[in-house]
Design a protein around this motif. Structure first.
Motif, PDB file in Angstrom:
ATOM      1  N   ASP A  23     -25.152 -36.964 -29.272  1.00  0.00           N
ATOM      2  CA  ASP A  23     -24.474 -36.627 -28.018  1.00  0.00           C
ATOM      3  C   ASP A  23     -23.272 -35.718 -28.278  1.00  0.00           C
ATOM      4  OD1 ASP A  23     -26.307 -38.123 -26.609  1.00  0.00           O
ATOM      5  OD2 ASP A  23     -25.000 -39.885 -26.427  1.00  0.00           O
ATOM      6  N   LYS A  24     -22.495 -36.031 -29.316  1.00  0.00           N
ATOM      7  CA  LYS A  24     -21.344 -35.196 -29.650  1.00  0.00           C
ATOM      8  C   LYS A  24     -21.801 -33.799 -30.072  1.00  0.00           C
ATOM      9  CE  LYS A  24     -18.206 -38.873 -31.075  1.00  0.00           C
ATOM     10  NZ  LYS A  24     -17.479 -39.466 -32.210  1.00  0.00           N
ATOM     11  N   LEU A  25     -22.883 -33.742 -30.831  1.00  0.00           N
ATOM     12  CA  LEU A  25     -23.405 -32.445 -31.277  1.00  0.00           C
ATOM     13  C   LEU A  25     -23.908 -31.631 -30.091  1.00  0.00           C
ATOM     14  CD1 LEU A  25     -23.897 -30.707 -33.753  1.00  0.00           C
ATOM     15  CD2 LEU A  25     -26.136 -31.787 -33.986  1.00  0.00           C
ATOM     16  N   GLU A  26     -24.558 -32.276 -29.145  1.00  0.00           N
ATOM     17  CA  GLU A  26     -25.010 -31.572 -27.941  1.00  0.00           C
ATOM     18  C   GLU A  26     -23.816 -31.022 -27.159  1.00  0.00           C
ATOM     19  OE1 GLU A  26     -27.389 -34.398 -25.796  1.00  0.00           O
ATOM     20  OE2 GLU A  26     -29.239 -33.724 -26.737  1.00  0.00           O
ATOM     21  N   ALA A  27     -22.761 -31.818 -27.036  1.00  0.00           N
ATOM     22  CA  ALA A  27     -21.566 -31.353 -26.336  1.00  0.00           C
ATOM     23  C   ALA A  27     -20.948 -30.166 -27.076  1.00  0.00           C
ATOM     24  CB  ALA A  27     -20.554 -32.494 -26.205  1.00  0.00           C
ATOM     25  N   PHE A  28     -20.928 -30.229 -28.404  1.00  0.00           N
ATOM     26  CA  PHE A  28     -20.392 -29.139 -29.206  1.00  0.00           C
ATOM     27  C   PHE A  28     -21.222 -27.871 -29.008  1.00  0.00           C
ATOM     28  CE2 PHE A  28     -20.350 -26.743 -33.211  1.00  0.00           C
ATOM     29  CZ  PHE A  28     -19.005 -26.433 -33.289  1.00  0.00           C
ATOM     30  N   VAL A  29     -22.534 -27.998 -29.021  1.00  0.00           N
ATOM     31  CA  VAL A  29     -23.411 -26.837 -28.835  1.00  0.00           C
ATOM     32  C   VAL A  29     -23.191 -26.221 -27.454  1.00  0.00           C
ATOM     33  CG1 VAL A  29     -25.834 -26.144 -28.601  1.00  0.00           C
ATOM     34  CG2 VAL A  29     -25.132 -27.547 -30.533  1.00  0.00           C
ATOM     35  N   LYS A  30     -23.036 -27.059 -26.435  1.00  0.00           N
ATOM     36  CA  LYS A  30     -22.767 -26.532 -25.088  1.00  0.00           C
ATOM     37  C   LYS A  30     -21.436 -25.785 -25.050  1.00  0.00           C
ATOM     38  CE  LYS A  30     -25.444 -29.874 -22.449  1.00  0.00           C
ATOM     39  NZ  LYS A  30     -25.394 -31.001 -21.516  1.00  0.00           N
ATOM     40  N   MET A  31     -20.428 -26.334 -25.716  1.00  0.00           N
ATOM     41  CA  MET A  31     -19.128 -25.683 -25.744  1.00  0.00           C
ATOM     42  C   MET A  31     -19.228 -24.332 -26.458  1.00  0.00           C
ATOM     43  SD  MET A  31     -15.603 -26.761 -27.651  1.00  0.00           S
ATOM     44  CE  MET A  31     -16.394 -26.465 -29.208  1.00  0.00           C
ATOM     45  N   VAL A  32     -19.912 -24.293 -27.593  1.00  0.00           N
ATOM     46  CA  VAL A  32     -20.073 -23.046 -28.332  1.00  0.00           C
ATOM     47  C   VAL A  32     -20.848 -22.039 -27.488  1.00  0.00           C
ATOM     48  CG1 VAL A  32     -21.162 -21.999 -30.347  1.00  0.00           C
ATOM     49  CG2 VAL A  32     -19.847 -24.105 -30.602  1.00  0.00           C
ATOM     50  N   ALA A  33     -21.894 -22.482 -26.808  1.00  0.00           N
ATOM     51  CA  ALA A  33     -22.669 -21.576 -25.946  1.00  0.00           C
ATOM     52  C   ALA A  33     -21.787 -20.998 -24.844  1.00  0.00           C
ATOM     53  CB  ALA A  33     -23.860 -22.312 -25.350  1.00  0.00           C
ATOM     54  N   HIS A  34     -20.930 -21.826 -24.281  1.00  0.00           N
ATOM     55  CA  HIS A  34     -20.005 -21.349 -23.251  1.00  0.00           C
ATOM     56  C   HIS A  34     -19.070 -20.278 -23.820  1.00  0.00           C
ATOM     57  CE1 HIS A  34     -17.179 -21.338 -19.936  1.00  0.00           C
ATOM     58  NE2 HIS A  34     -16.204 -21.602 -20.789  1.00  0.00           N
ATOM     59  N   HIS A  35     -18.524 -20.536 -25.008  1.00  0.00           N
ATOM     60  CA  HIS A  35     -17.611 -19.573 -25.616  1.00  0.00           C
ATOM     61  C   HIS A  35     -18.335 -18.285 -26.011  1.00  0.00           C
ATOM     62  CE1 HIS A  35     -14.678 -23.029 -26.628  1.00  0.00           C
ATOM     63  NE2 HIS A  35     -14.342 -22.444 -25.504  1.00  0.00           N
ATOM     64  N   LYS A  95      -8.056 -18.031 -27.838  1.00  0.00           N
ATOM     65  CA  LYS A  95      -8.150 -19.258 -28.637  1.00  0.00           C
ATOM     66  C   LYS A  95      -9.345 -20.047 -28.126  1.00  0.00           C
ATOM     67  CE  LYS A  95      -5.393 -23.060 -30.379  1.00  0.00           C
ATOM     68  NZ  LYS A  95      -6.155 -24.189 -30.390  1.00  0.00           N
ATOM     69  N   LEU A  96     -10.326 -20.212 -28.985  1.00  0.00           N
ATOM     70  CA  LEU A  96     -11.535 -20.900 -28.569  1.00  0.00           C
ATOM     71  C   LEU A  96     -11.630 -22.267 -29.239  1.00  0.00           C
ATOM     72  CD1 LEU A  96     -14.001 -17.893 -28.789  1.00  0.00           C
ATOM     73  CD2 LEU A  96     -12.899 -18.815 -26.772  1.00  0.00           C
ATOM     74  N   TYR A  97     -12.094 -22.280 -30.432  1.00  0.00           N
ATOM     75  CA  TYR A  97     -12.253 -23.531 -31.173  1.00  0.00           C
ATOM     76  C   TYR A  97     -12.324 -23.200 -32.642  1.00  0.00           C
ATOM     77  CZ  TYR A  97     -17.069 -22.210 -31.949  1.00  0.00           C
ATOM     78  OH  TYR A  97     -18.192 -21.547 -32.339  1.00  0.00           O
ATOM     79  N   ARG A  98     -12.126 -24.201 -33.431  1.00  0.00           N
ATOM     80  CA  ARG A  98     -12.294 -24.053 -34.881  1.00  0.00           C
ATOM     81  C   ARG A  98     -13.387 -25.022 -35.295  1.00  0.00           C
ATOM     82  NH1 ARG A  98      -8.505 -22.663 -38.653  1.00  0.00           N
ATOM     83  NH2 ARG A  98      -8.906 -24.659 -39.632  1.00  0.00           N
ATOM     84  N   THR A  99     -14.388 -24.497 -35.949  1.00  0.00           N
ATOM     85  CA  THR A  99     -15.506 -25.335 -36.384  1.00  0.00           C
ATOM     86  C   THR A  99     -15.014 -26.452 -37.301  1.00  0.00           C
ATOM     87  OG1 THR A  99     -16.927 -23.402 -36.273  1.00  0.00           O
ATOM     88  CG2 THR A  99     -17.780 -25.294 -37.461  1.00  0.00           C
ATOM     89  N   GLU A 100     -13.989 -26.153 -38.110  1.00  0.00           N
ATOM     90  CA  GLU A 100     -13.462 -27.156 -39.051  1.00  0.00           C
ATOM     91  C   GLU A 100     -12.895 -28.368 -38.314  1.00  0.00           C
ATOM     92  OE1 GLU A 100     -12.476 -23.905 -39.126  1.00  0.00           O
ATOM     93  OE2 GLU A 100     -13.760 -23.281 -40.788  1.00  0.00           O
TER      94      GLU A 100
END
Length: 155
Positions: free
Chosen positions: A73-85, A135-140
């Protein structure tokens, strides 16, 4: 001697065969009862094994899978956020290309090689525009280097 109205006495041989048949039937029923008792004992043993050993293992696996589902679920949320960015940045790139005339500059640079001096003078000069990355996100932040399952260990 026979009394009047009394049933005839059975013969000794017939009585013995009836007793033997009855004993045989009783033995067969006792054998079936013993087999049934063995079956119920096996079922009781299997049931206690399931209750004591298998069910706790299943519960552990369910808890483990719940953690896996939470990570998914967290990974799906992360992928959605990255897709948005990515969509956001793609829109900004398209907008920058429109506003800075990338195509026109490319055409002018192509024709600068040509020997037409009047066309050279009509091309707008290339001006370097600065672009501030939002400023978007940092993968780290989401996947630290010491995170289990990462390819590279933290040095």
């Amino acid at each position: 001697m026979l009394r009047p109205g009394a049933p005839p006495e059975p013969q000794a041989g017939a009585e013995e065969s009836e007793v033997a048949a009855l004993e045989e039937a009783v033995e067969e029923l006792l054998g079936q009862l013993e087999a049934f008792c063995g079956l119920t004992e096996a079922i009781r043993s299997d049931t206690s094994e399931i209750l004591e050993e298998t069910i706790p293992l299943i519960k552990d696996k369910v808890m483990e899978m719940n953690h896996v589902y939470a990570r998914i679920d967290k990974l799906e949320a992360f992928v959605k956020m990255v897709a948005h960015h990515v969509s956001f940045l793609e829109e900004q790139v398209l907008e920058a290309e429109k506003s800075h005339g990338t195509f026109l500059n490319a055409v002018c640079k192509l024709f600068q090689c040509a020997t037409i001096p009047s066309f050279k003078n009509s091309c707008p000069p290339s001006v370097a525009h600065s672009y501030d990355l939002p400023k978007l996100y940092r993968t780290e932040d989401y996947f630290p280097m010491n995170y289990v399952g990462t390819k590279y260990p933290n040095h």
